[in-house]
Design an enzyme around this catalytic site. Structure first.
Site, PDB file in Angstrom:
ATOM      1  N   ASN A  70      58.306 104.141  55.957  1.00  0.00           N
ATOM      2  CA  ASN A  70      56.849 103.968  55.872  1.00  0.00           C
ATOM      3  C   ASN A  70      56.268 105.062  54.990  1.00  0.00           C
ATOM      4  O   ASN A  70      56.836 106.137  54.890  1.00  0.00           O
ATOM      5  CB  ASN A  70      56.233 104.068  57.279  1.00  0.00           C
ATOM      6  CG  ASN A  70      54.970 103.248  57.429  1.00  0.00           C
ATOM      7  OD1 ASN A  70      54.980 102.048  57.177  1.00  0.00           O
ATOM      8  ND2 ASN A  70      53.880 103.882  57.809  1.00  0.00           N
TER       9      ASN A  70
ATOM     10  N   CYS B  34      47.502  72.626  67.305  1.00  0.00           N
ATOM     11  CA  CYS B  34      46.453  72.327  68.276  1.00  0.00           C
ATOM     12  C   CYS B  34      46.705  73.204  69.505  1.00  0.00           C
ATOM     13  O   CYS B  34      47.820  73.256  70.018  1.00  0.00           O
ATOM     14  CB  CYS B  34      46.502  70.852  68.664  1.00  0.00           C
ATOM     15  SG  CYS B  34      45.478  70.487  70.109  1.00  0.00           S
TER      16      CYS B  34
ATOM     17  N   ASP C 256      53.260  85.946  57.342  1.00  0.00           N
ATOM     18  CA  ASP C 256      53.175  85.401  55.978  1.00  0.00           C
ATOM     19  C   ASP C 256      54.364  84.556  55.545  1.00  0.00           C
ATOM     20  O   ASP C 256      54.403  84.083  54.412  1.00  0.00           O
ATOM     21  CB  ASP C 256      52.953  86.557  54.986  1.00  0.00           C
ATOM     22  CG  ASP C 256      54.015  87.654  55.123  1.00  0.00           C
ATOM     23  OD1 ASP C 256      55.144  87.361  55.569  1.00  0.00           O
ATOM     24  OD2 ASP C 256      53.702  88.818  54.791  1.00  0.00           O
TER      25      ASP C 256
ATOM     26  N   CYS D 286      41.744  68.501  66.879  1.00  0.00           N
ATOM     27  CA  CYS D 286      42.963  67.688  66.887  1.00  0.00           C
ATOM     28  C   CYS D 286      42.642  66.187  66.885  1.00  0.00           C
ATOM     29  O   CYS D 286      41.816  65.723  67.671  1.00  0.00           O
ATOM     30  CB  CYS D 286      43.779  68.045  68.126  1.00  0.00           C
ATOM     31  SG  CYS D 286      45.318  67.125  68.282  1.00  0.00           S
TER      32      CYS D 286
ATOM     33  N   PHE E 250      46.614  96.064  57.322  1.00  0.00           N
ATOM     34  CA  PHE E 250      45.401  96.242  58.114  1.00  0.00           C
ATOM     35  C   PHE E 250      44.863  97.663  58.033  1.00  0.00           C
ATOM     36  O   PHE E 250      43.673  97.878  57.914  1.00  0.00           O
ATOM     37  CB  PHE E 250      45.701  95.917  59.587  1.00  0.00           C
ATOM     38  CG  PHE E 250      45.342  94.516  59.952  1.00  0.00           C
ATOM     39  CD1 PHE E 250      44.648  93.697  59.093  1.00  0.00           C
ATOM     40  CD2 PHE E 250      45.695  94.016  61.197  1.00  0.00           C
ATOM     41  CE1 PHE E 250      44.306  92.400  59.431  1.00  0.00           C
ATOM     42  CE2 PHE E 250      45.365  92.717  61.558  1.00  0.00           C
ATOM     43  CZ  PHE E 250      44.667  91.917  60.671  1.00  0.00           C
TER      44      PHE E 250
ATOM     45  N   SER F  35      55.381  99.439  59.382  1.00  0.00           N
ATOM     46  CA  SER F  35      54.493  99.218  60.531  1.00  0.00           C
ATOM     47  C   SER F  35      53.866 100.534  60.952  1.00  0.00           C
ATOM     48  O   SER F  35      54.545 101.557  61.014  1.00  0.00           O
ATOM     49  CB  SER F  35      55.248  98.617  61.709  1.00  0.00           C
ATOM     50  OG  SER F  35      54.376  98.535  62.834  1.00  0.00           O
TER      51      SER F  35
ATOM     52  N   HIS G  61      53.997  87.798  66.171  1.00  0.00           N
ATOM     53  CA  HIS G  61      52.564  87.521  66.015  1.00  0.00           C
ATOM     54  C   HIS G  61      52.294  86.171  65.362  1.00  0.00           C
ATOM     55  O   HIS G  61      51.199  85.933  64.862  1.00  0.00           O
ATOM     56  CB  HIS G  61      51.878  88.639  65.217  1.00  0.00           C
ATOM     57  CG  HIS G  61      51.837  89.947  65.953  1.00  0.00           C
ATOM     58  ND1 HIS G  61      51.590  91.152  65.344  1.00  0.00           N
ATOM     59  CD2 HIS G  61      52.023  90.236  67.274  1.00  0.00           C
ATOM     60  CE1 HIS G  61      51.624  92.127  66.257  1.00  0.00           C
ATOM     61  NE2 HIS G  61      51.891  91.592  67.426  1.00  0.00           N
TER      62      HIS G  61
ATOM     63  N   CYS H 214      47.633  70.498  72.607  1.00  0.00           N
ATOM     64  CA  CYS H 214      48.840  69.659  72.662  1.00  0.00           C
ATOM     65  C   CYS H 214      49.941  70.167  71.731  1.00  0.00           C
ATOM     66  O   CYS H 214      51.013  69.581  71.660  1.00  0.00           O
ATOM     67  CB  CYS H 214      48.512  68.204  72.340  1.00  0.00           C
ATOM     68  SG  CYS H 214      48.168  67.928  70.590  1.00  0.00           S
TER      69      CYS H 214
HETATM   70  P1  NAD Z   1      49.518  98.085  59.701  1.00  0.00           P
HETATM   71  O1  NAD Z   1      48.562  97.618  58.650  1.00  0.00           O
HETATM   72  O2  NAD Z   1      48.955  98.603  60.973  1.00  0.00           O
HETATM   73  O3  NAD Z   1      50.464  99.215  59.112  1.00  0.00           O
HETATM   74  C1  NAD Z   1      51.095  99.080  57.875  1.00  0.00           C
HETATM   75  C2  NAD Z   1      51.816 100.389  57.589  1.00  0.00           C
HETATM   76  O4  NAD Z   1      52.555 100.218  56.387  1.00  0.00           O
HETATM   77  C3  NAD Z   1      50.872 101.568  57.382  1.00  0.00           C
HETATM   78  O5  NAD Z   1      51.338 102.669  58.128  1.00  0.00           O
HETATM   79  C4  NAD Z   1      50.945 101.836  55.864  1.00  0.00           C
HETATM   80  O6  NAD Z   1      50.866 103.214  55.566  1.00  0.00           O
HETATM   81  C5  NAD Z   1      52.314 101.311  55.523  1.00  0.00           C
HETATM   82  N1  NAD Z   1      52.449 100.780  54.164  1.00  0.00           N
HETATM   83  C6  NAD Z   1      51.669  99.859  53.560  1.00  0.00           C
HETATM   84  N2  NAD Z   1      52.173  99.523  52.348  1.00  0.00           N
HETATM   85  C7  NAD Z   1      53.291 100.281  52.178  1.00  0.00           C
HETATM   86  C8  NAD Z   1      54.250 100.400  51.143  1.00  0.00           C
HETATM   87  N3  NAD Z   1      54.171  99.673  50.014  1.00  0.00           N
HETATM   88  N4  NAD Z   1      55.275 101.284  51.301  1.00  0.00           N
HETATM   89  C9  NAD Z   1      55.357 102.049  52.432  1.00  0.00           C
HETATM   90  N5  NAD Z   1      54.485 101.960  53.456  1.00  0.00           N
HETATM   91  C10 NAD Z   1      53.472 101.078  53.343  1.00  0.00           C
HETATM   92  O7  NAD Z   1      50.547  96.902  59.958  1.00  0.00           O
HETATM   93  P2  NAD Z   1      51.278  96.454  61.280  1.00  0.00           P
HETATM   94  O8  NAD Z   1      51.849  97.624  62.000  1.00  0.00           O
HETATM   95  O9  NAD Z   1      52.158  95.350  60.876  1.00  0.00           O
HETATM   96  O10 NAD Z   1      50.108  95.878  62.195  1.00  0.00           O
HETATM   97  C11 NAD Z   1      49.146  94.998  61.647  1.00  0.00           C
HETATM   98  C12 NAD Z   1      49.022  93.660  62.328  1.00  0.00           C
HETATM   99  O11 NAD Z   1      48.331  92.783  61.461  1.00  0.00           O
HETATM  100  C13 NAD Z   1      50.355  93.013  62.540  1.00  0.00           C
HETATM  101  O12 NAD Z   1      50.411  92.739  63.874  1.00  0.00           O
HETATM  102  C14 NAD Z   1      50.366  91.721  61.728  1.00  0.00           C
HETATM  103  O13 NAD Z   1      50.495  90.634  62.609  1.00  0.00           O
HETATM  104  C15 NAD Z   1      49.018  91.610  61.095  1.00  0.00           C
HETATM  105  N6  NAD Z   1      49.051  91.539  59.607  1.00  0.00           N
HETATM  106  C16 NAD Z   1      50.028  90.841  58.963  1.00  0.00           C
HETATM  107  C17 NAD Z   1      50.050  90.796  57.567  1.00  0.00           C
HETATM  108  C18 NAD Z   1      51.152  89.998  56.896  1.00  0.00           C
HETATM  109  O14 NAD Z   1      51.667  89.055  57.485  1.00  0.00           O
HETATM  110  N7  NAD Z   1      51.556  90.359  55.658  1.00  0.00           N
HETATM  111  C19 NAD Z   1      49.091  91.478  56.818  1.00  0.00           C
HETATM  112  C20 NAD Z   1      48.084  92.192  57.515  1.00  0.00           C
HETATM  113  C21 NAD Z   1      48.088  92.215  58.916  1.00  0.00           C
HETATM  114 ZN    ZN Z   2      45.976  68.184  70.293  1.00  0.00          ZN
END
Ligand code: NAD
Ligand code: ZN
Length: 258
Positions: free
Chosen positions: A231, A140, A115, A165, A46, A206, A132, A143
């Site tokens: 990170n 749905c 994912d 649904c 994100f 994160s 999340h 239900c």
């Molecule tokens: P975020 O996007 O806020 O932060 C990701 C962090 O990872 C950043 O600080 C970035 O610098 C770092 N990063 C990215 N790629 C990297 C790599 N290859 N090596 C090292 N660091 C790396 O993500 P978040 O804190 O998980 O919050 C985003 C929200 O969005 C989550 O709550 C999630 O539910 C959702 N989301 C999920 C997905 C998924 O399921 N893959 C993708 C996008 C967003």
């Molecule tokens: Zn339903």
């Protein structure tokens, strides 16, 4: 090699050695993962530059409930990223974490990711605590009946209507937690318990800015666990972390397969 670069390598080598020792010593590791873990699998995060956040505004839960156009837009986006989600495979980081679980070091992984890649890496579903939700299926909202994404696609493409649904007429939504939607109680309870009882808490990919999930490493720190953050960028948790491994997650974690 310039001296500064050599120094940097030495510092990183020392940090890796410290992490290896922490992992070896730990009895109960809590891994806590975010979108950064899956960027190597081709799913954008994100908040990185060019990440989803910079391009599209999330649809809040309230808007999803209130507005048919918001529901349609939400489903359009879901089908737009379907290839990305379906072709993604677990990364080097996922495999390292899976090995901690298989080795009996890590009772469960807490993830903000939606994912399904932790399950795909071989971790049993009941050892993946999804705070999340999960976008690889839908439910749905009234239900709770489960729907497969694939089955919803053809009718959506044909009539452009957000799916309802078959049983109760309720809105069908991917099984994810949107902004403004209540957190899943059982998952949050389990995540809190893991943070409270671990001796090593490892944050991977994160930005630690989404609450209440980002409180978990702080909770672990307060109860005396070591906290490690893997990170490429700074995070608000860096202040209290015991060790920061800054760089590419795959490069950093691939040597930590147990
Ligand atoms: P975020 O996007 O806020 O932060 C990701 C962090 O990872 C950043 O600080 C970035 O610098 C770092 N990063 C990215 N790629 C990297 C790599 N290859 N090596 C090292 N660091 C790396 O993500 P978040 O804190 O998980 O919050 C985003 C929200 O969005 C989550 O709550 C999630 O539910 C959702 N989301 C999920 C997905 C998924 O399921 N893959 C993708 C996008 C967003
Ligand atoms: Zn339903």
């Amino acid at each position: 090699m310039p001296i500064a670069a050599a120094d940097k390598d030495a510092v990183l080598a020392e940090k890796r050695a410290r992490f290896a020792a922490m992992l070896a010593r730990a009895d109960r590791v809590a891994a806590f993962t975010g979108a950064g873990l899956s960027t190597e699998a081709g799913i954008p995060d994100f908040r990185s530059p060019g990440g989803r956040w910079s391009r599209i505004k999330p649809i809040a839960f309230e808007a999803f409930l209130a507005d048919e156009e918001a529901r349609r837009e939400s489903w359009r986006r879901r089908f737009d990223m379907d290839d990305e989600i379906r072709s993604a495979r677990p990364t080097r980081g996922h495999m390292a974490i899976a090995s901690w679980v298989q080795a009996g070091k890590c009772p469960a992984v807490i993830t903000q990711n939606i994912d399904n890649l932790h399950q795909d890496s071989g971790i049993p579903a009941d050892a993946v605590v999804e705070v999340h939700g999960n976008t690889t299926y839908a439910t749905c909202l009234d239900c709770a009946r489960r729907y497969e994404i694939e089955a919803l696609r053809a009718p959506f493409l044909a009539n452009g209507q957000a799916p309802r649904c078959d049983d109760c007429g309720g809105f069908i939504k991917t099984a994810t937690i949107s902004f403004g939607q209540p957190m899943p109680e059982t998952a949050m309870r389990r995540a809190t318990e893991l943070a409270r009882t671990c001796d090593l808490f490892v944050v991977v990919g994160s930005s630690l800015v989404v609450y209440p999930a980002a409180d978990l490493p702080r909770l672990a720190h307060r109860q005396g666990a070591r906290v490690v953050i893997v990170n490429r960028e700074e995070t608000p948790g860096d202040r209290y972390a015991d060790l920061l491994l800054r760089g590419e997650i795959g490069d950093l974690l691939e040597e930590f397969v147990l």
